[in-house]
Write a protein that holds these residues in place. Structure first.
Motif, mmCIF file in Angstrom:
data_model
loop_
_atom_site.group_PDB
_atom_site.id
_atom_site.type_symbol
_atom_site.label_atom_id
_atom_site.label_comp_id
_atom_site.label_asym_id
_atom_site.label_seq_id
_atom_site.Cartn_x
_atom_site.Cartn_y
_atom_site.Cartn_z
ATOM 1 N N PRO A 232 0.727 -1.074 0.098
ATOM 2 C CA PRO A 232 -0.023 -0.024 0.002
ATOM 3 C C PRO A 232 0.844 1.035 0.036
ATOM 4 O O PRO A 232 0.385 2.309 -0.247
ATOM 5 C CB PRO A 232 -0.872 -0.031 1.168
ATOM 6 C CG PRO A 232 -0.955 -1.604 1.538
ATOM 7 C CD PRO A 232 0.636 -1.962 1.047
ATOM 8 N N ARG A 239 1.309 0.687 -8.362
ATOM 9 C CA ARG A 239 0.118 0.022 -8.116
ATOM 10 C C ARG A 239 -0.951 0.265 -9.340
ATOM 11 O O ARG A 239 -1.602 -0.789 -9.567
ATOM 12 C CB ARG A 239 -0.529 0.702 -6.886
ATOM 13 C CG ARG A 239 0.025 0.291 -5.583
ATOM 14 C CD ARG A 239 -0.631 0.997 -4.438
ATOM 15 N NE ARG A 239 -0.036 2.360 -4.182
ATOM 16 C CZ ARG A 239 -0.744 3.603 -3.847
ATOM 17 N NH1 ARG A 239 -1.823 3.279 -3.568
ATOM 18 N NH2 ARG A 239 -0.255 4.628 -3.631
ATOM 19 N N THR A 243 -2.207 -3.124 -11.379
ATOM 20 C CA THR A 243 -3.493 -3.536 -11.676
ATOM 21 C C THR A 243 -3.803 -3.773 -13.222
ATOM 22 O O THR A 243 -4.467 -4.391 -13.500
ATOM 23 C CB THR A 243 -4.360 -2.040 -11.254
ATOM 24 O OG1 THR A 243 -4.133 -1.610 -10.058
ATOM 25 C CG2 THR A 243 -5.954 -2.354 -11.534
ATOM 26 N N GLU A 254 -10.543 -8.611 -9.823
ATOM 27 C CA GLU A 254 -9.467 -8.166 -9.017
ATOM 28 C C GLU A 254 -8.859 -6.841 -9.440
ATOM 29 O O GLU A 254 -8.619 -5.867 -8.615
ATOM 30 C CB GLU A 254 -8.384 -9.083 -8.624
ATOM 31 C CG GLU A 254 -8.685 -10.267 -7.873
ATOM 32 C CD GLU A 254 -7.635 -11.503 -7.862
ATOM 33 O OE1 GLU A 254 -6.882 -12.110 -7.267
ATOM 34 O OE2 GLU A 254 -7.888 -12.175 -9.154
ATOM 35 N N GLU A 257 -11.630 -4.057 -8.596
ATOM 36 C CA GLU A 257 -11.509 -3.738 -7.322
ATOM 37 C C GLU A 257 -10.309 -3.121 -6.959
ATOM 38 O O GLU A 257 -10.468 -2.077 -6.083
ATOM 39 C CB GLU A 257 -11.480 -5.110 -6.473
ATOM 40 C CG GLU A 257 -12.666 -5.771 -6.570
ATOM 41 C CD GLU A 257 -12.757 -6.922 -5.664
ATOM 42 O OE1 GLU A 257 -11.578 -7.249 -4.834
ATOM 43 O OE2 GLU A 257 -13.780 -7.763 -5.561
ATOM 44 N N SER A 258 -9.038 -3.045 -7.665
ATOM 45 C CA SER A 258 -8.131 -2.345 -7.401
ATOM 46 C C SER A 258 -7.945 -1.012 -8.098
ATOM 47 O O SER A 258 -7.798 0.142 -7.357
ATOM 48 C CB SER A 258 -6.760 -3.157 -8.157
ATOM 49 O OG SER A 258 -5.468 -2.304 -8.006
ATOM 50 N N TRP A 259 -8.770 -0.844 -9.131
ATOM 51 C CA TRP A 259 -9.114 0.376 -9.748
ATOM 52 C C TRP A 259 -9.963 1.151 -8.882
ATOM 53 O O TRP A 259 -9.863 2.724 -8.415
ATOM 54 C CB TRP A 259 -9.697 0.549 -11.013
ATOM 55 C CG TRP A 259 -8.973 0.003 -12.209
ATOM 56 C CD1 TRP A 259 -9.124 -1.134 -12.979
ATOM 57 C CD2 TRP A 259 -7.826 0.374 -12.696
ATOM 58 N NE1 TRP A 259 -8.247 -1.133 -14.166
ATOM 59 C CE2 TRP A 259 -7.181 -0.212 -13.877
ATOM 60 C CE3 TRP A 259 -6.848 1.482 -12.268
ATOM 61 C CZ2 TRP A 259 -6.110 0.060 -14.598
ATOM 62 C CZ3 TRP A 259 -5.756 1.934 -12.960
ATOM 63 C CH2 TRP A 259 -5.345 1.298 -14.177
ATOM 64 N N SER A 260 -10.816 0.605 -8.146
ATOM 65 C CA SER A 260 -11.985 1.350 -7.116
ATOM 66 C C SER A 260 -10.719 1.891 -5.780
ATOM 67 O O SER A 260 -11.249 2.929 -5.585
ATOM 68 C CB SER A 260 -12.768 0.211 -6.697
ATOM 69 O OG SER A 260 -13.735 0.077 -7.694
ATOM 70 N N ARG A 261 -10.023 1.080 -5.363
ATOM 71 C CA ARG A 261 -9.272 1.480 -4.400
ATOM 72 C C ARG A 261 -8.354 2.501 -4.789
ATOM 73 O O ARG A 261 -8.427 3.736 -4.047
ATOM 74 C CB ARG A 261 -8.351 0.381 -3.836
ATOM 75 C CG ARG A 261 -9.050 -0.803 -3.144
ATOM 76 C CD ARG A 261 -8.115 -1.636 -2.507
ATOM 77 N NE ARG A 261 -7.404 -2.573 -3.302
ATOM 78 C CZ ARG A 261 -7.735 -3.689 -3.733
ATOM 79 N NH1 ARG A 261 -9.002 -4.170 -3.605
ATOM 80 N NH2 ARG A 261 -6.693 -4.213 -4.658
ATOM 81 N N LEU A 262 -7.855 2.534 -5.928
ATOM 82 C CA LEU A 262 -6.987 3.804 -6.388
ATOM 83 C C LEU A 262 -7.744 4.907 -6.595
ATOM 84 O O LEU A 262 -7.595 6.140 -6.313
ATOM 85 C CB LEU A 262 -6.403 3.429 -7.574
ATOM 86 C CG LEU A 262 -5.230 2.199 -7.661
ATOM 87 C CD1 LEU A 262 -4.837 1.666 -9.131
ATOM 88 C CD2 LEU A 262 -4.022 2.766 -6.939
ATOM 89 N N GLU A 264 -10.794 5.883 -4.712
ATOM 90 C CA GLU A 264 -10.884 6.391 -3.527
ATOM 91 C C GLU A 264 -9.761 7.154 -3.091
ATOM 92 O O GLU A 264 -9.899 8.357 -2.353
ATOM 93 C CB GLU A 264 -11.360 5.270 -2.618
ATOM 94 C CG GLU A 264 -12.508 4.591 -2.577
ATOM 95 C CD GLU A 264 -13.007 3.346 -1.803
ATOM 96 O OE1 GLU A 264 -11.907 3.330 -1.026
ATOM 97 O OE2 GLU A 264 -13.765 2.674 -2.186
ATOM 98 N N GLU A 265 -8.540 6.653 -3.390
ATOM 99 C CA GLU A 265 -7.222 7.577 -2.930
ATOM 100 C C GLU A 265 -7.022 8.841 -3.765
ATOM 101 O O GLU A 265 -6.696 9.801 -3.159
ATOM 102 C CB GLU A 265 -6.069 6.410 -3.262
ATOM 103 C CG GLU A 265 -4.692 7.327 -2.670
ATOM 104 C CD GLU A 265 -3.554 6.019 -2.947
ATOM 105 O OE1 GLU A 265 -2.690 6.690 -3.222
ATOM 106 O OE2 GLU A 265 -3.709 4.931 -3.051
#
Length: 277
Positions: A232, A239, A243, A254, A257-262, A264-265
């Motif tokens: 992280p 990152r 992805t 997966e 989901e990784s794009w979604s976390r990025l 949010e950041e």
């Protein structure tokens, strides 16, 4: 009017696809006021051809990675920079900082990401989707899985009610694993076999929530992913590139989901949310 807009969008997508054949680098990160050839706000993963110019305003930042070498150039504004065959040169401002990376991303997967983003924007402009609240299996439900110990997830009418989890190798009748689980998640304690098709199902209160199929990646692909899996705290561009690697290997869930976390950041990069759809 709608027909004209669709025609223009199709033309722009075709032009973007053709342009990728000439791209030698791409934008792997950016913040603040950034312009490409005088046009403000290029998108993340935008392709760059030889001779193109990036302009950065005060305190702006951008990172450019070359496709063939994986070498990344960090730019800081104010300044102007020119894309050359194998490097970024400063016309004005601070010289770029360089970083060697392990990434060798293909133009094909970058172009696919750009097209996915454009298509997602178009679909969201046509209609707003209703929230999905129906009981169903959530992960993994399709394509490849990039881990041998996935955490299975599902949505049930009553998430606190105990459910029966069943996992089988596709084509076999005897389950590999059977367990009771609550809260809509379960992680198999033992590793699954690589390069194998599996089927799993969940029942809650005697009612089946769903059945889904997935495939684990081959052992060599798993090893490459594990070697490059960022923490992280890793560079943002690492990152992003990981992805894209998931996406290229067919681990589409997966990757989303990784794009979604990025997303949010980095709310300043709205295209990330588009990649997630």
């Amino acid at each position: 009017m709608k027909k004209t807009l669709r025609t223009l969008l199709a033309a722009s997508l075709l032009a973007a696809t053709a342009a990728w054949s000439e791209g030698i680098a791409f934008i792997s990160n950016m913040k603040g006021e950034v312009a490409l050839d005088g046009n403000p706000r290029p998108t993340l993963l935008a392709e760059l051809a030889r001779g193109q110019k990036l302009s950065l305003g005060r305190d702006a930042q951008a990172s450019v990675m070359f496709v063939s070498t994986g070498k990344e150039y960090a730019l800081k504004g104010p300044g102007e920079y020119v894309v050359k065959d194998t490097e970024i040169a400063a016309s004005s401002g601070m010289p770029p900082m360089t970083r060697e990376t392990v990434w060798r991303t293909s133009s094909k997967v970058l172009g696919q990401a750009a097209q996915t983003s454009a298509a997602s924007v178009r679909m969201r402009s046509v209609s707003l989707q209703k929230p999905d609240i129906e009981p169903r299996l959530l992960f993994p439900t399709q394509g490849n899985v990039a881990t041998l110990q996935p955490t299975f997830r599902w949505r049930a009418p009553q998430t606190k009610m105990q459910g029966e989890f069943v996992l089988l190798v596709a084509g076999q009748e005897k389950p590999v694993h059977v367990a009771n689980a609550v809260s809509g998640t379960y992680r198999v304690p033992a590793k699954l076999l690589p390069d194998t098709d599996y089927v799993w199902a969940v029942s809650v209160g005697g009612n089946e929530v769903g059945t889904a199929r997935f495939r684990t990646l081959p052992a060599d692909a798993m090893e490459r992913l594990d070697q490059r899996r960022p923490s992280p705290k890793s560079e943002f561009s690492d990152r992003v590139l990981f992805t894209l690697m998931l996406q290229e290997m067919g681990a589409s869930q997966e990757a989303r989901e990784s794009w979604s976390r990025l997303a949010e950041e980095r709310s300043d990069l709205p295209e990330l949310a588009s990649f997630a759809h």
